[in-house]
Design an enzyme around this catalytic site. Structure first.
Site, PDB file in Angstrom:
ATOM      1  N   TRP A  21       8.028  -4.551   4.061  1.00 39.30           N
ATOM      2  CA  TRP A  21       8.466  -5.967   4.081  1.00 39.30           C
ATOM      3  C   TRP A  21       9.689  -6.139   3.173  1.00 39.30           C
ATOM      4  O   TRP A  21      10.680  -6.768   3.538  1.00 39.30           O
ATOM      5  CB  TRP A  21       7.321  -6.878   3.635  1.00 39.30           C
ATOM      6  CG  TRP A  21       7.573  -8.340   3.855  1.00 39.30           C
ATOM      7  CD1 TRP A  21       8.629  -8.920   4.499  1.00 39.30           C
ATOM      8  CD2 TRP A  21       6.732  -9.424   3.434  1.00 39.30           C
ATOM      9  NE1 TRP A  21       8.501 -10.294   4.500  1.00 39.30           N
ATOM     10  CE2 TRP A  21       7.357 -10.625   3.858  1.00 39.30           C
ATOM     11  CE3 TRP A  21       5.518  -9.508   2.748  1.00 39.30           C
ATOM     12  CZ2 TRP A  21       6.789 -11.888   3.612  1.00 39.30           C
ATOM     13  CZ3 TRP A  21       4.965 -10.762   2.508  1.00 39.30           C
ATOM     14  CH2 TRP A  21       5.598 -11.930   2.938  1.00 39.30           C
ATOM     15  N   TYR A  57       9.989  -8.438   9.466  1.00 37.97           N
ATOM     16  CA  TYR A  57      10.577  -8.021   8.193  1.00 37.97           C
ATOM     17  C   TYR A  57      12.095  -7.889   8.335  1.00 37.97           C
ATOM     18  O   TYR A  57      12.613  -6.894   8.858  1.00 37.97           O
ATOM     19  CB  TYR A  57       9.962  -6.694   7.707  1.00 37.97           C
ATOM     20  CG  TYR A  57       8.444  -6.745   7.512  1.00 37.97           C
ATOM     21  CD1 TYR A  57       7.776  -7.967   7.383  1.00 37.97           C
ATOM     22  CD2 TYR A  57       7.671  -5.591   7.476  1.00 37.97           C
ATOM     23  CE1 TYR A  57       6.400  -8.037   7.220  1.00 37.97           C
ATOM     24  CE2 TYR A  57       6.284  -5.649   7.307  1.00 37.97           C
ATOM     25  CZ  TYR A  57       5.671  -6.888   7.187  1.00 37.97           C
ATOM     26  OH  TYR A  57       4.302  -6.944   7.029  1.00 37.97           O
ATOM     27  N   TYR A 201      -2.829  -4.610   2.099  1.00 32.74           N
ATOM     28  CA  TYR A 201      -1.501  -5.014   1.613  1.00 32.74           C
ATOM     29  C   TYR A 201      -1.645  -5.877   0.367  1.00 32.74           C
ATOM     30  O   TYR A 201      -2.748  -6.322   0.037  1.00 32.74           O
ATOM     31  CB  TYR A 201      -0.697  -5.718   2.707  1.00 32.74           C
ATOM     32  CG  TYR A 201      -1.174  -7.091   3.159  1.00 32.74           C
ATOM     33  CD1 TYR A 201      -1.785  -7.264   4.386  1.00 32.74           C
ATOM     34  CD2 TYR A 201      -0.963  -8.222   2.377  1.00 32.74           C
ATOM     35  CE1 TYR A 201      -2.181  -8.515   4.828  1.00 32.74           C
ATOM     36  CE2 TYR A 201      -1.349  -9.487   2.815  1.00 32.74           C
ATOM     37  CZ  TYR A 201      -1.965  -9.627   4.043  1.00 32.74           C
ATOM     38  OH  TYR A 201      -2.350 -10.882   4.463  1.00 32.74           O
ATOM     39  N   GLY A 202      -0.517  -6.073  -0.314  1.00 31.82           N
ATOM     40  CA  GLY A 202      -0.536  -6.875  -1.547  1.00 31.82           C
ATOM     41  C   GLY A 202      -1.399  -6.243  -2.621  1.00 31.82           C
ATOM     42  O   GLY A 202      -1.856  -6.923  -3.540  1.00 31.82           O
ATOM     43  N   SER A 203      -1.603  -4.933  -2.549  1.00 34.74           N
ATOM     44  CA  SER A 203      -2.533  -4.274  -3.483  1.00 34.74           C
ATOM     45  C   SER A 203      -1.952  -4.153  -4.894  1.00 34.74           C
ATOM     46  O   SER A 203      -2.684  -3.900  -5.840  1.00 34.74           O
ATOM     47  CB  SER A 203      -2.960  -2.912  -2.918  1.00 34.74           C
ATOM     48  OG  SER A 203      -3.604  -3.133  -1.673  1.00 34.74           O
ATOM     49  N   GLY A 274       4.457  -1.643  -1.226  1.00 41.86           N
ATOM     50  CA  GLY A 274       5.801  -2.113  -0.887  1.00 41.86           C
ATOM     51  C   GLY A 274       6.788  -1.478  -1.852  1.00 41.86           C
ATOM     52  O   GLY A 274       6.657  -1.637  -3.053  1.00 41.86           O
ATOM     53  N   ARG A 276      10.833  -0.819  -2.911  1.00 37.02           N
ATOM     54  CA  ARG A 276      12.239  -1.195  -2.753  1.00 37.02           C
ATOM     55  C   ARG A 276      13.156   0.011  -2.976  1.00 37.02           C
ATOM     56  O   ARG A 276      14.208   0.123  -2.366  1.00 37.02           O
ATOM     57  CB  ARG A 276      12.540  -2.260  -3.808  1.00 37.02           C
ATOM     58  CG  ARG A 276      13.910  -2.844  -3.797  1.00 37.02           C
ATOM     59  CD  ARG A 276      14.110  -3.731  -5.020  1.00 37.02           C
ATOM     60  NE  ARG A 276      13.329  -4.952  -4.985  1.00 37.02           N
ATOM     61  CZ  ARG A 276      13.653  -6.036  -4.274  1.00 37.02           C
ATOM     62  NH1 ARG A 276      14.746  -6.039  -3.546  1.00 37.02           N
ATOM     63  NH2 ARG A 276      12.904  -7.105  -4.300  1.00 37.02           N
TER      64      ARG A 276
HETATM   65  N1  NAP Z   1      -0.125  -7.889   7.597  1.00 34.94           N
HETATM   66  C1  NAP Z   1       0.436  -8.781   6.821  1.00 34.94           C
HETATM   67  O1  NAP Z   1       0.379  -9.989   7.053  1.00 34.94           O
HETATM   68  C2  NAP Z   1       1.175  -8.307   5.602  1.00 34.94           C
HETATM   69  C3  NAP Z   1       1.467  -9.215   4.568  1.00 34.94           C
HETATM   70  C4  NAP Z   1       2.112  -8.719   3.434  1.00 34.94           C
HETATM   71  C5  NAP Z   1       2.473  -7.384   3.355  1.00 34.94           C
HETATM   72  N2  NAP Z   1       2.199  -6.542   4.405  1.00 34.94           N
HETATM   73  C6  NAP Z   1       2.561  -5.098   4.349  1.00 34.94           C
HETATM   74  O2  NAP Z   1       2.041  -4.538   3.167  1.00 34.94           O
HETATM   75  C7  NAP Z   1       3.093  -3.956   2.407  1.00 34.94           C
HETATM   76  C8  NAP Z   1       2.741  -3.994   0.925  1.00 34.94           C
HETATM   77  O3  NAP Z   1       2.643  -5.327   0.467  1.00 34.94           O
HETATM   78  P1  NAP Z   1       3.829  -6.051  -0.309  1.00 34.94           P
HETATM   79  O4  NAP Z   1       5.051  -5.210  -0.268  1.00 34.94           O
HETATM   80  O5  NAP Z   1       3.929  -7.420   0.256  1.00 34.94           O
HETATM   81  O6  NAP Z   1       3.224  -6.171  -1.784  1.00 34.94           O
HETATM   82  P2  NAP Z   1       2.879  -5.095  -2.890  1.00 34.94           P
HETATM   83  O7  NAP Z   1       2.858  -3.718  -2.346  1.00 34.94           O
HETATM   84  O8  NAP Z   1       1.690  -5.587  -3.601  1.00 34.94           O
HETATM   85  O9  NAP Z   1       4.102  -5.282  -3.889  1.00 34.94           O
HETATM   86  C9  NAP Z   1       5.383  -4.852  -3.571  1.00 34.94           C
HETATM   87  C10 NAP Z   1       6.305  -5.115  -4.750  1.00 34.94           C
HETATM   88  O10 NAP Z   1       5.803  -4.458  -5.906  1.00 34.94           O
HETATM   89  C11 NAP Z   1       6.862  -4.025  -6.706  1.00 34.94           C
HETATM   90  N3  NAP Z   1       6.704  -2.612  -6.974  1.00 34.94           N
HETATM   91  C12 NAP Z   1       6.501  -1.627  -6.070  1.00 34.94           C
HETATM   92  N4  NAP Z   1       6.366  -0.440  -6.689  1.00 34.94           N
HETATM   93  C13 NAP Z   1       6.490  -0.687  -8.003  1.00 34.94           C
HETATM   94  C14 NAP Z   1       6.446   0.133  -9.147  1.00 34.94           C
HETATM   95  N5  NAP Z   1       6.227   1.428  -9.031  1.00 34.94           N
HETATM   96  N6  NAP Z   1       6.609  -0.453 -10.366  1.00 34.94           N
HETATM   97  C15 NAP Z   1       6.813  -1.764 -10.464  1.00 34.94           C
HETATM   98  N7  NAP Z   1       6.881  -2.607  -9.413  1.00 34.94           N
HETATM   99  C16 NAP Z   1       6.696  -2.064  -8.191  1.00 34.94           C
HETATM  100  C17 NAP Z   1       8.151  -4.278  -5.951  1.00 34.94           C
HETATM  101  O11 NAP Z   1       8.689  -5.466  -6.506  1.00 34.94           O
HETATM  102  P3  NAP Z   1      10.246  -5.769  -6.599  1.00 34.94           P
HETATM  103  O12 NAP Z   1      10.603  -6.206  -5.266  1.00 34.94           O
HETATM  104  O13 NAP Z   1      10.293  -6.852  -7.624  1.00 34.94           O
HETATM  105  O14 NAP Z   1      10.938  -4.501  -7.016  1.00 34.94           O
HETATM  106  C18 NAP Z   1       7.669  -4.501  -4.530  1.00 34.94           C
HETATM  107  O15 NAP Z   1       8.482  -5.381  -3.821  1.00 34.94           O
HETATM  108  C19 NAP Z   1       4.317  -4.757   2.851  1.00 34.94           C
HETATM  109  O16 NAP Z   1       5.515  -4.131   2.483  1.00 34.94           O
HETATM  110  C20 NAP Z   1       4.054  -4.839   4.321  1.00 34.94           C
HETATM  111  O17 NAP Z   1       4.367  -3.603   4.951  1.00 34.94           O
HETATM  112  C21 NAP Z   1       1.533  -6.973   5.489  1.00 34.94           C
END
Ligand code: NAP
Length: 298
Positions: A21, A57, A201-203, A274, A276
């Site tokens: 995303w 996305y 997600y959002g873990s 997620g 970046r």
């Molecule tokens: N099915 C659905 O409705 C749905 C909804 C949401 C997400 N998703 C999927 O799930 C994936 C994961 O969820 P998400 O990206 O929304 O949330 P997430 O994995 O909980 O958090 C992602 C954010 O965490 C930060 N991050 C990642 N690695 C890091 C690290 N090693 N150290 C510090 N900060 C770190 C980054 O923030 P910064 O951007 O600030 O660098 C990144 O943007 C998405 O990318 C998407 O593919 C699906």
């Protein structure tokens, strides 16, 4: 990297998957193309073969970036994309009608440069289309060889049961983290019983559980960290601060604690992270190098 099997098959997918995303940029304060391409390439090198996408996305940008990255190495990745979240006249809605799915699938395959999508997931429930009609359409595309497995995302228990009665649903994608555990009530036990692989997600709490915020951050209203993960909500933010305090006592990188706690829950097939940057990929993939045993009060 550690791997899990797609339920009912011997097909292996990484237990930490790449979430894209953020690569779409528009809901995450923008991205740099070179950084995004490097992140995907790094994920493949780290053995993170599960790549989760959606046309939503970045309005196709995440799929286009991944399509460019996997050229020449398609066999190394498991492509999971979605259908259902539609943009029309500047508005965002949900449509899982057969006609809309046909159009979305065609565009996703073109952007990704692949003939076959490994896992095709309904992104959000569509109140206007009977789920049986949607599943019929997905079965059609499965028989035609355009998709390999069928999955759903954000479905409640009743809808999931109906979908499973109509088609072989292999996976359910849900929000699940140390600070968002509502799926434990009904959905996780059902998935364990029916052998449906859970993708989370959002873990990392959208970044909150990485512990990188020293104070409550402010984001644009359209930013995922504002409108989806609701960082501005005091209760949510304070919950994460309390959780991070407890996580720190474990003496491990907090992003890995957050991912590994979810990874260790029964029924979880793949935890999405997620990422970046290439560095975030490396830091998150390393979570698979160790296991966490940490029991929380329910
Ligand atoms: N099915 C659905 O409705 C749905 C909804 C949401 C997400 N998703 C999927 O799930 C994936 C994961 O969820 P998400 O990206 O929304 O949330 P997430 O994995 O909980 O958090 C992602 C954010 O965490 C930060 N991050 C990642 N690695 C890091 C690290 N090693 N150290 C510090 N900060 C770190 C980054 O923030 P910064 O951007 O600030 O660098 C990144 O943007 C998405 O990318 C998407 O593919 C699906």
């Amino acid at each position: 990297m550690k791997y899990s099997c797609i339920p009912g098959t011997e097909e292996k997918v990484s237990s930490i998957g790449l979430g894209t995303w953020v690569l779409g940029g528009e809901n995450w304060g923008g991205t740099r193309e070179d950084e995004s391409l490097a992140a995907v390439d790094q994920a493949i090198r780290q053995g993170m073969n599960f790549i989760d996408l959606a046309p939503f996305y970045g309005d196709g940008l995440a799929e286009t970036i991944v399509g460019r990255s996997i050229r020449g190495q398609r066999e190394k990745v498991f492509i999971a994309t979605k259908c259902g979240v539609i943009r029309s006249n500047g508005r965002i809605g949900v449509c899982l009608s057969p006609g809309s799915i046909a159009k979305e699938l065609d565009l996703s395959r073109k952007r990704l440069g692949v003939d076959v999508i490994d896992l095709y997931q309904c992104h959000w429930p569509d109140k206007a289309t009977p789920v049986e009609k949607t599943m019929d359409a997905l079965l059609h595309w499965q028989k035609a060889g355009a998709i390999r497995h069928i999955g759903v995302s954000n479905f409640g228990l009743d809808l999931l049961k109906k979908a499973c009665a109509a088609a072989p649903v292999k996976t359910l994608q849900v929000q699940y983290s140390l600070i968002e555990r509502s799926v434990e009530k009904e959905l996780l036990p059902f998935c364990v019983e029916k052998n449906i692989g859970v993708i989370t997600y959002g873990s990392m709490g959208g970044g909150l559980l990485s512990g990188k915020y020293q104070a409550k951050p402010q984001f644009e209203k359209s930013d995922a960290r504002h409108m989806f993960y609701k960082f501005h909500d005091d209760t949510k933010y304070n919950d994460s601060v309390r959780m991070v305090k407890g996580m720190k006592k474990l003496g491990r990188p907090l992003n890995q604690v957050a991912l590994n706690w979810v990874r260790g829950q029964k029924g979880v097939m793949t935890v999405l992270a997620g990422c970046r940057t290439s560095l975030q990929v490396i830091e998150n993939a390393a979570a698979a190098d160790w296991d966490l045993e940490w029991t929380l009060n329910s």
